[in-house]
Structures are given as C-alpha cells and as structure tokens.
Scaffold this active site. Structure first.
Site, PDB file in Angstrom:
ATOM      1  N   TYR A 164      36.483  45.357  52.721  1.00 44.91           N
ATOM      2  CA  TYR A 164      36.181  44.067  51.697  1.00 44.91           C
ATOM      3  C   TYR A 164      35.020  43.260  52.467  1.00 44.91           C
ATOM      4  O   TYR A 164      33.970  43.007  51.696  1.00 44.91           O
ATOM      5  CB  TYR A 164      37.605  43.187  51.763  1.00 44.91           C
ATOM      6  CG  TYR A 164      37.560  42.046  50.890  1.00 44.91           C
ATOM      7  CD1 TYR A 164      37.697  42.372  49.530  1.00 44.91           C
ATOM      8  CD2 TYR A 164      37.177  40.848  51.410  1.00 44.91           C
ATOM      9  CE1 TYR A 164      37.589  41.147  48.753  1.00 44.91           C
ATOM     10  CE2 TYR A 164      37.159  39.901  50.443  1.00 44.91           C
ATOM     11  CZ  TYR A 164      37.441  39.992  49.047  1.00 44.91           C
ATOM     12  OH  TYR A 164      37.229  39.214  48.191  1.00 44.91           O
ATOM     13  N   SER A 199      36.755  43.939  43.906  1.00 42.25           N
ATOM     14  CA  SER A 199      36.542  42.885  44.042  1.00 42.25           C
ATOM     15  C   SER A 199      34.861  42.663  44.786  1.00 42.25           C
ATOM     16  O   SER A 199      34.046  43.488  44.686  1.00 42.25           O
ATOM     17  CB  SER A 199      37.251  41.837  44.108  1.00 42.25           C
ATOM     18  OG  SER A 199      36.948  40.688  43.760  1.00 42.25           O
ATOM     19  N   ASP A 228      39.893  41.132  32.749  1.00 44.66           N
ATOM     20  CA  ASP A 228      39.378  40.653  33.885  1.00 44.66           C
ATOM     21  C   ASP A 228      38.675  39.431  33.719  1.00 44.66           C
ATOM     22  O   ASP A 228      37.442  39.479  33.424  1.00 44.66           O
ATOM     23  CB  ASP A 228      38.963  41.674  35.086  1.00 44.66           C
ATOM     24  CG  ASP A 228      38.510  41.130  36.333  1.00 44.66           C
ATOM     25  OD1 ASP A 228      38.821  40.109  36.628  1.00 44.66           O
ATOM     26  OD2 ASP A 228      38.440  41.934  37.280  1.00 44.66           O
ATOM     27  N   HIS A 230      42.382  41.266  37.059  1.00 42.64           N
ATOM     28  CA  HIS A 230      41.537  41.631  38.319  1.00 42.64           C
ATOM     29  C   HIS A 230      42.802  42.065  39.032  1.00 42.64           C
ATOM     30  O   HIS A 230      42.173  42.908  40.274  1.00 42.64           O
ATOM     31  CB  HIS A 230      41.248  40.045  38.832  1.00 42.64           C
ATOM     32  CG  HIS A 230      40.448  40.422  39.713  1.00 42.64           C
ATOM     33  ND1 HIS A 230      39.119  40.956  39.680  1.00 42.64           N
ATOM     34  CD2 HIS A 230      40.379  39.976  41.053  1.00 42.64           C
ATOM     35  CE1 HIS A 230      38.456  41.057  40.728  1.00 42.64           C
ATOM     36  NE2 HIS A 230      39.134  40.512  41.772  1.00 42.64           N
TER      37      HIS A 230
END
Length: 687
Positions: free
Chosen positions: A455, A535, A618, A653
């Site tokens: 991430y 993301s 999203d 999302h």
C-alpha cells in the site's frame, strides 16, 4: 487460449497544457460515467474479460476453496448500549453481517439484518451509533458501495423508524448528544455526476430527532472562512464537550472545542497547525485528553484544561516513544497499543499516565478494539495474524486477566503454515520489514506462486490480519508477502513523509526491492510472482509495472489512482494532495507526477499479464482512472500477455461488498494469476 480481441476504444483529441507543455488525454471521454458510450464500453470490456476467464478450467475449484474458507461464523467484539450487549455476526455465507443483541444472559436476538435491505446484498450497513441511554439508534446505509449514505433513526425497543431518513450524507460519523440528536457531516449535492463531481466543502450539522433534515442546525464549515474538505465531530462521553476536526487534506487537522453545558459558549481553538493531527481520546471533568503527533511523530497523549485548550498549554500524559502509539479507553483507563515493527504491544495506563500493566497477548500479531465506556468493568479485544483467524478475548479491566470469548471454528489449520517477518534493504539502503506466510513444507525452489501485496501511503499501517481470501491463496499452495513500505504509518509520521510528494518514488523502490528479495531468497521467481494493491496500492502496482515490467508475471491493480495529473479534480481527490502534490502546484511537481503517473508512463513494451479491477459505482477513486489506464494498456501491450479490466456492477470502492461478490472476485483474481503463471492444473502447481 484464443487470441484476445479487445473492444475498440475511440481516441479523442483532448490536450491539456501544463506550464507550457502539452499532454494528450485521448480517452478523456471515459470520464463521463453517465454517457451511453462509456456504459457500452464497460459492457464490452466485461464480455472480453469474462470470455477469457471462462477458459480457466479450475476457476470453479478456486471459488469452492474460497467459499469453504469464508463459510464460518464470524463474530465481532461485543459492545454495551443501554441494557443490551450488541455484536455483529455472519453465519458464513451471508452477504452482510447481522447485528445481534442480548440482555444479560438472555438469548441473542436479531437487531438489524442488512441482508434484508436489498435482495442482492448490495445495500450495506455503513455505520451504527446509539444515543446516550441506548433507546435510540442512528444507522447509515450505502447503496452499491457508494460513499453517499442515508441515515435512519429507530427506537431500539419498538424498532420503529423515527422521522424521515437523512439523505446525501458523505464521509460522516454520527455523534449523539444525550438522547436528543446527533452531529453529522456532508457536502452539498453535486449538480453534475454524483459519482465523479468534485466535493470540496464539508459541512457539519446537528440533527434533532424527529425533525426535518431541512431544519438541521448549521454548526461548522458553512462559511468561506470555515471552508474545509473534511469536517468531523465528537461529543464527549459525558455530553459535556463537542470537539470539531477540520482538515484540508487526509493528513493533519485543525481542532476546536465547545462546552455544551454552557449555552453561551463558543468554539475555542485547540490546534491551528494543519500539518499535524489531533483527536479527542476522552475527558474527565474539565480536562481533555488528546491524541496527537504534534511535536511527536510517533504520537503521544496530552491533557489540557478545556477553558484554555491551546497547544501551548498541553501537558504530556503518555510521552512519545520510539514506537507508534494507537490508544483507546475503557473503564476509565487508557489502553495503549504500540506498533513495533508492524506487531502489536499493548499496555494499560491510568489517566495520570501511570503504567498499570502490560497486556498479555496470545502471540505475535495484531490486537485491537480495546474500547468500552468509562464505567465498564470489562472490555474485549481482538487478536489475529495471517494464520490465526480473528479471536475475541474478554479482559477484566481491574485484574488484567483475559480469556477467550469467541474462537472461530474454521476449516483452516493455521499450524500447517508459518508466518515470518524479514527485513530487506531498499534501493537507498533503508531497512524495510515484510511478513511472508506459506505452508510449512514449502520448498524454496523459486517455483512457488507468490502474491506480493503493498500500500505505502496515507499513514496507513499494514498490520497482520486474517483473511479468508488470503487463507485460500495459501491453501492453493501460494506464498503471501506483505511489505511495510514507506508512505505507511508503521514507523510513525516520518515513515509516512518519507514517501510523499517528491519522495513518492521511495514507495515504489521499496516495493520493487521486496519483489527482488523474494526472488533472491528463492521463494519465487519472476515467472511465479504477482503484485497486488488497491486504491493507493493500485497506483503502486501501476507505477511498478511501468518501471519494472520484468519484475512480476502478473499485476493486479485494484481501484487504483492512475491519472496523477487529474486525480484531484474528481470527488474528494483534492484531499490527497498532502501525499501526492498536484500538477498545478509547481512545474517541478507537475514533472515529478508526470514522471511516474501510471497512465502517462505506459509505453510500447511487453507488460506482465494485467487484470485491472474497479467498480462502476466507485465514488472514492472514480472508475475513469482504471478505464483510461486499461484502454491505454490495451493500445500499447507488445507481448502476448492479456491486459484485461474487470468492472464490477453496482459496487463501489470495496466497503460493504457482498460475500457472494467477494467469492466471485477472488476466483477470478486467483484463476487469472495462476493461469498466467503457466499453471494448468491445481494438482501440479509449478510446471
């Protein structure tokens, strides 16, 4: 496999100019999420993707593995409201978890069943908050995973709805004042697309129960002087104080406090500097206890009198240490969870900062949920790691003794797997932790299908956790690696800031080095390595696939931020500028963003097998990012590897995704991954 023929994607002639430099955006038309042409393109792409996936002979077997591992009773930590103890439970394959309650030792009863909100499970319960005595509850629902929510108020005894539901609430908590009403936040409804239109001024309201939404009191953020992108409110447990947080980005905030016991009181400034964070932990009499990283990158707890709450008057209660602090309160005590190399250590303190004891944990992993009301005598906490399903423990606050409250019965034997933490060296010499999990009999022969996850942004810490879908990957013979790269919060604000804006490349370098470590140590090889992130992690995977297309055989960017020149023009994207910077900020920042933006660095080369995943609803990271990225990939891919996009309908999302959709998604993801590693049978994983 049949030769792939991708849908024809029309190219437009849109060109933007930044600091005198022209940048073409030929697929700009895909940003129009309401057009028939975009809808037809989505359908056509899904047909190609599903036709490809349908040829993977063992996709059904993978779905069954995922289904079997997700099909177990999952229970949350209980919490007390009024005369009842509440908890969430999923019997196994329910699309949404159900809220139960019980009085004393009585039988549990269903309180709220989100599975009845819609026939297909696409309306989820997004938040639940109770009034002071538990007689009323307010809950948010999300349709199709949207960040735009509805809020319903019910009488918890009769279960009857009170008043009309609130509409168009976004990025909001629900904080009750006594039994009279609650504070919530939202934006004005966009005139254009609800999905992608920019939302810039967050406003705080107070809703009195059983009154019209149009009558709600404007509390903060409604003037140009009070304009902020994110505004939130918290009422202290004793109903004495209202704390308001106001932020322009996802990192750092201003804070104000108001004495609700005095009708003449006004907001007092707690902290003006928006480069650091502060939040209310608890109160006692006139004293506020605050959690902050102001002058403490790893976070500390301070106290201050509410009559003069400015930073200059703060006094340390629990000073900063070398490890990141994530505290909560229960029974009038502070439970301080420290993140030590992405592992939990927990200590109990008095409100005076005196350490009472270390909380004994059952192993190496992630502990959380140490939260209860001030008069509680016991609390509950969760514990998990990559091989231990989330187990609930009850904790006697006075004695510190804990016992298992709920241990899940799952068809997964964690003792057959090992989860070890390693440290590797990144490009600039930085030492980065990574946790690698695999079957205890795995041979380090370079042929193990390996999924590397990352991430690296927004101060988010990737702590050990249990996931049925990860367990399924392990059961399929895979190795699962999580790299705690820079940009996250594992080592505090300095670790976060080491990969923001002009230092963003550090996150990519850390992730590339993680892949190289796995290959060098013979866990896997490039042929059997897949990289995945969602993301901000989707941005990570997209950038790394561009910079090192030879590193991995498969890339799986999910709901990613792919257009770094325009991300801030959609919904709340401008709030991410602290981490990313913007193309308008300066010519230097524009050049830096353009230099790594996944969309703008696709070139004619042989890319890994890539399956982009997104959802048509999203409204956090709008699907146009993935649409334009996938269209460009399909244009430039030079090798025979597929470049597909899987677009989930009526989904957002990720939050609130029905279990049935989760099973389908991971059957597709794992099937695509293994197939493109050359694995043609699950019985013989490595050829």
């Amino acid at each position: 496999m049949q030769t792939l023929t991708y849908p024809s994607t029309r190219k437009g002639d849109v060109v933007d100019t930044y600091f005198g430099q022209e940048v073409a955006d030929p697929y700009r038309w895909l940003e129009d999420d309401r057009s028939e042409e975009t809808g037809a393109w989505v359908d056509a792409q899904n047909v190609v993707t599903q036709n490809y996936l349908s040829q993977i002979t063992y996709r059904g077997e993978i779905a069954e593995v995922v289904r079997n591992l997700i099909n177990y009773e999952r229970v949350s930590a209980p919490f007390t409201e009024g005369e009842y103890t509440y908890f969430y439970k999923n019997d196994g394959l329910q699309n949404q978890s159900v809220v139960y309650r019980q009085k004393g030792d009585g039988e549990p009863e269903v309180f709220l069943d989100p599975n009845k909100f819609s026939d297909d499970g696409t309306i989820s319960l997004a938040a639940l908050a109770f009034s002071d005595d538990g007689s009323l509850a307010a809950y948010q629902t999300s349709t199709g995973g949207s960040d735009w929510r509805q809020v319903y108020v019910i009488n918890t005894e009769t279960m009857e709805q009170v008043g009309e539901p609130l509409q168009d609430v976004k990025f909001s908590g629900l904080s009750w004042y006594k039994n009279e009403g609650f504070y919530y936040s939202s934006y004005d409804k966009p005139e254009g697309s609800e999905l992608s239109e920019k939302t810039d001024q967050h406003k705080l309201y107070y809703h009195v129960v059983d009154t019209a939404q149009a009558e709600d009191v404007k509390v903060f953020g409604h003037t140009e002087e009070e304009k902020h992108r994110y505004v939130g409110a918290q009422v202290s447990e004793d109903n004495r104080f209202l704390m308001v947080s106001a932020a322009v980005t996802t990192s750092g905030n201003r804070a104000f406090v108001k004495d609700l016991s005095d009708p003449q009181s006004t907001f007092k400034l707690v902290k003006e500097d928006v480069s650091t964070d502060v939040r209310l932990l608890t109160t006692k009499d006139d004293t506020l206890y605050l959690v902050t990283n102001h002058d403490a990158p790893n976070t500390r707890i301070v106290s201050v009198n509410a009559s003069a709450p400015d930073v200059a008057n703060w006094q340390d209660v629990i000073p900063e240490t070398e490890n990141v602090l994530v505290p909560s309160t229960a029974g009038g005590f502070i439970f301080a969870e420290y993140i030590q190399d992405a592992i939990s250590k927990v200590y109990q303190y008095t409100l005076d900062g005196e350490q009472v004891r270390a909380i004994e944990l059952p192993g190496i992993g992630n502990a959380g949920s140490f939260a209860a009301k001030a008069d509680a005598t016991q609390t509950y906490f969760t514990f998990a790691n990559y091989t231990t399903p989330t187990t609930i423990f009850s904790l006697d606050i006075k004695s510190g003794e804990s016992s298992v409250f709920n241990a899940p019965a799952i068809n997964f034997d964690g003792s057959q797997y090992v989860s070890e933490q390693v440290f590797y060296t990144s490009k600039d010499g930085t030492r980065v932790p990574m946790i690698i999990t695999h079957h205890k009999d795995t041979e380090l022969n370079g042929k193990n299908p390996t999924l590397l996850y990352g991430y690296g942004g927004f101060n988010v810490s990737l702590m050990p956790s249990f996931s049925s879908t990860v367990a399924a990957w392990l059961e399929l013979g895979g190795v699962y690696a999580v790299a705690n790269i820079r940009g996250g919060g594992e080592y505090g604000k300095e670790w976060h800031q080491a990969a923001i804006q002009m230092k963003r490349q550090n996150a990519f370098d850390d992730f590339i080095a993680a892949g190289e470590y796995l290959i060098a140590q013979n866990y896997t090889s490039s042929q059997y390595l897949a990289i995945r992130g969602g993301s901000n992690g989707g941005l990570l995977v997209g950038a790394v696939a561009n910079q090192r297309p030879d590193l991995a055989q498969v890339a799986l960017p999910a709901v990613g931020v792919m257009d770094m020149l325009r991300y801030h023009t959609f919904t709340a994207g401008a709030g991410w500028a602290y981490d990313y910077g913007t193309a308008e900020q300066s010519e230097e920042m524009f050049e830096y963003l353009k230099g790594y933006s996944p969309l703008h660095n696709i070139r004619a080369t042989e890319y890994p097998a890539i399956m982009v995943t997104t959802a048509d609803r999203d409204d956090r990271v709008v699907p146009a990012h993935s649409f334009k990225y996938a269209a460009t990939l399909q244009e430039f891919q030079q090798g025979s590897n597929p470049t597909l996009i899987r677009i989930e309908k009526d989904a957002g999302h990720g939050a609130g995704t029905p279990v049935s959709k989760t099973i389908e998604q991971f059957a597709d993801l794992y099937g695509f991954t293994l197939w493109n590693m050359g694995i043609r049978s699950l019985d013989t994983p490595a050829q």
